[in-house]
Design an enzyme around this catalytic site. Structure first.
Site, short mmCIF file in Angstrom:
data_model
loop_
_atom_site.label_atom_id
_atom_site.label_comp_id
_atom_site.label_asym_id
_atom_site.label_seq_id
_atom_site.Cartn_x
_atom_site.Cartn_y
_atom_site.Cartn_z
N ASP A 30 -0.58 -1.48 0.33
CA ASP A 30 -0.51 -2.87 -0.09
C ASP A 30 0.26 -3.69 0.94
O ASP A 30 1.30 -3.26 1.44
CB ASP A 30 0.20 -2.93 -1.45
CG ASP A 30 0.37 -4.33 -1.97
OD1 ASP A 30 -0.64 -4.98 -2.27
OD2 ASP A 30 1.53 -4.79 -2.06
N GLU A 70 -4.30 -2.81 3.58
CA GLU A 70 -4.57 -4.18 3.21
C GLU A 70 -3.98 -5.02 4.34
O GLU A 70 -2.75 -5.19 4.39
CB GLU A 70 -3.93 -4.55 1.87
CG GLU A 70 -4.26 -5.96 1.44
CD GLU A 70 -3.52 -6.39 0.17
OE1 GLU A 70 -4.11 -7.12 -0.64
OE2 GLU A 70 -2.35 -6.00 0.00
#
Length: 746
Positions: A362, A398
């Site tokens: 993330d 990401e």
């Protein structure tokens, strides 16, 4: 209690069969107490006296799995200089393998009193004079033990049997992003006591759904122990997504069916073992960019009270505040060797002990920030590259964060793959009819060589997706122009406002048959494009059954029917009872159930079509007319207009260009299989019409193929197996895709 010196490594609590070794890093601590907790909350404190290289350690004979514990760290409380030790706060072990309980928001969790913190942050300035930085509020020395989470000693032993990682090559992968609770909470074939848990995820009914769909890997949304924010709980909401990690080694206890004193570890391992037996990999969505302790006004739960300055990135010249590129209040200090060790120890633990097969990071751009700028050669990427364990699993970034220069699609090192946000945006724009999108759409369809080839990367560097947990579901993408997040309690001000969505003529639920037919076709268009693009496709859970969130594009706080998968279509009676069916594919009832089943069948068909044909998931980029010869000296890919002629530059340059025919040459695949044999496959023709009107496409000349068979039509006008000859014309419905195939010429 009898104590032995113990060892400084490994960090955390390590049970060896006769006792437990405890080890905690803190460079700033003056004194450390290990606290053992009885069921009634009685606390037995053990002085940790041994220190090696800032690691405090002790061995306790007889301490067994299931023992609850925490730490109290004595040291300076000097926020202005970055230090926030407070022995009144019971602290989680950063290396805890299991965690029990949740925080309740009590004031004792904080190192200040709420009113005093506000006074210190906003000093009165009646004259408007420039003020010196406000002093830190007085220290709150209320004990937090009764209101916080506690660490648990776990049993490391587990019978893995013959478990083996499926070891899927990237180019063969079909990833399915799933939420453990949302996936199983409403499944009628999963026993109620197992719904929403790791055991529910491992249930044969869930695994059968994934297997029949053709999924090769599940990418689980955060399962590291996270904090359920008290301010959300007070509003009747929760941190459903889980991007609020506090324990990087502990499976989240809220997803455990059988207990939270180590049982969650066994249950998680059993889930992984069951998925592996079905040939499905397990990828974890991990949040190493920040922790749940928030900004300078956040609670003291673990890292902050152990060694704040060693774990967190502080503002230069203002160490009372945190440098934040994540939007959560803090960022971990990626140039700290102790933070890097924590992350790498965590990654290795999940691979070696929990048998997971990869990670999706993330806000990974934050991990690349050693100082201010994003650096693809930062220390984090260096140590991952060199690690013999972590470097061998799937690594997905990401590739953005909220800081300056944070959008880094295409900028990560060669061994990494990336969520391709450009793919998502371009494919959405193409199918909703935006002008001048065809050239970029062509690049996304063929693996985004413009983003990855310059650094020596292959199509597998691109994780292609149209939808994910963050944003509209696939059904809502074609049903809403605007977000509808009122249930989140923020006045519909949260969530992305520019979604590149199109409601097909009506906002939300409708009975208009033309709108419903168009929405159904658009769903199939997106699935077909996603699964026939080069790169690695990722499906968002429930998109294959038209899952809806009623237009909510930010379901992070909705742990309810808004976000849970609706499986009611499985039964004849279920569709009439669906709580939010009217916001889905139709107006509820039998027609809706049939449409969901049809969409699932279609998704299965396209997934397996992709998996069966190497030309649809090549390992290398196409080279076009300048290379890759096959039958009749055809290139490996050819772009044709609707007449079957080669596209000209003028065709590409038209802003209104919304149609293309793509020839994929299965006789010109420059790859070999695992036995070293050349790969030869069927050839394909993709007829894509994003125009609003029906258009006549002409099957290209005989040199491309003497006979073609229909394998899918997103409008359903043509049947699979229908035969076509060169020169035949095909009416292609507005906004639809037809796929033709022929056997190899060789």
């Amino acid at each position: 209690m009898q104590t032995w010196p113990g060892h400084p490594y490994p960090l955390g609590a390590t049970y060896d069969g006769t006792g437990t070794n405890f080890a905690l890093f803190s460079e700033i601590a003056d004194r450390v107490e290990l606290c053992l907790l009885d069921d009634d909350g009685t606390e037995q404190r053990v002085e940790v006296e041994e220190v090696d290289a800032h690691v405090w350690h002790v061995y306790l004979p007889g301490v067994a799995p299931g023992t609850r514990y925490g730490y109290r760290v004595h040291g300076p409380y000097d926020p202005a200089n970055g230090h926030r030790c407070n022995p009144a706060k019971l602290l989680l072990d950063p290396y805890a393998k299991a965690i029990e309980g949740q925080v309740d928001g009590d004031e004792s969790l904080y190192s200040y009193r709420f009113g005093e913190a506000q006074d210190a942050a906003d000093p009165d300035d009646e004259n408007g004079d420039e003020q010196a930085p406000p002093p830190a509020p007085p220290l709150n020395d209320d004990d937090s033990a009764a209101h916080t989470m506690v660490s648990v000693v776990v049993n490391p032993f587990f019978d893995w049997g013959h478990d083996r990682p499926p070891n899927r090559d990237y180019h063969d992968s079909v990833i399915y992003e799933a939420h453990v609770k949302g996936m199983t909470m409403r499944h009628p074939d999963v026993p109620e006591e197992l719904r929403g848990t790791y055991a529910g995820m491992a249930h044969p009914a869930v695994i059968e759904h994934l297997s029949s769909l053709g999924v090769t890997a599940v990418e689980l949304m955060p399962v590291h122990q996270f904090v359920n924010d008290p301010h959300l709980v007070d509003q009747g909401l929760s941190n459903y997504w889980g991007y609020n990690t506090i324990g990087f080694f502990a499976p989240h206890n809220g997803y455990a069916a059988f207990g939270t004193r180590g049982e969650q570890v066994m249950e998680f391992k059993s889930m992984v073992k069951a998925l592996h037996e079905a040939g499905i990999e397990v990828i974890l969505d991990v949040v190493y960019n920040h922790t749940a302790e928030g900004n300078h006004l956040g609670p003291t739960l673990s890292f902050r009270g152990i060694d704040n300055k060693a774990y967190y990135r502080l503002v230069d010249g203002d160490e009372a505040h945190y440098f934040d590129t994540t939007g959560t209040g803090n960022s971990l200090l990626m140039r700290s060797p102790h933070v890097l060790q924590l992350i790498m120890d965590s990654l290795r633990y999940w691979v070696t002990e929990m048998h997971v097969d990869g990670f999706r990071f993330d806000l990974a751009a934050t991990l690349a920030r050693q100082f201010h700028e994003v650096d693809r050669l930062s220390a984090f990427f260096d140590i991952v590259q060199q690690d013999p364990v972590v470097s061998q699993v799937k690594l997905i970034a990401e590739p953005w964060d909220l800081g300056d220069g944070g959008y880094q699609v295409g900028g990560f090192p060669p061994m990494w793959t990336e969520w391709n946000g450009d793919y998502r945006d371009t494919v959405r724009d193409f199918w909703r009819g935006e002008p001048s999108t065809l050239p970029e759409f062509a690049s996304r369809l063929t693996g985004s060589s413009d983003l990855y080839e310059h650094s020596g990367r292959k199509p597998i560097a691109s994780i292609n997706f149209v939808t994910a947990h963050d944003g509209f579901t696939l059904n809502d993408l074609v049903s809403y122009n605007e977000k509808h997040n009122e249930a989140n309690g923020e006045g519909n001000n949260d969530g992305e406002s520019h979604n590149r969505s199109w409601n097909c003529g009506a906002e939300g639920p409708t009975d208009d048959p033309e709108v419903l037919a168009l929405r159904a076709r658009q769903r199939r268009n997106f699935l077909t494009t996603l699964l026939l693009s080069q790169g690695v496709p990722m499906l968002a859970h429930g998109d294959e059954i038209a899952r809806t969130q009623g237009g909510n594009n930010n379901g992070y706080c909705q742990d309810d029917e808004i976000t849970w998968m609706d499986w009611s279509f499985l039964s004849d009676a279920g569709a009439d009872e669906a709580s939010n069916g009217e916001a889905g594919v139709g107006a509820g009832g039998r027609d809706e159930r049939d449409e969901r089943r049809a969409l699932l069948d279609f998704a299965r068909h396209v997934v397996w079509l992709r998996r069966d044909h190497p030309v649809l998931h090549r390992r290398r980029f196409f080279v076009g007319r300048d290379g890759g010869t096959g039958a009749d000296d055809l290139p490996d890919i050819e772009w044709l207009d609707i007449t079957g002629s080669r596209m000209t530059q003028e065709d590409w340059d038209h802003s209104y260009a919304r149609t293309v025919m793509v020839f994929l040459n299965g006789d010109a695949i420059p790859e070999k299989d695992r036995r070293g044999e050349p790969i030869v496959d069927d050839s394909f023709l993709l007829l894509l019409n994003a125009h609003s009107e029906e258009l006549e496409f002409t099957v290209p000349p005989e040199r491309y193929g003497t006979s073609w068979d229909v394998v899918l039509d997103t409008d359903g006008t043509l049947d699979a197996g229908d035969a076509l000859q060169p020169g035949d014309t095909i009416p292609v419905t507005g906004r639809s895709v037809i796929v033709l195939t022929r056997p190899p010429a060789s």
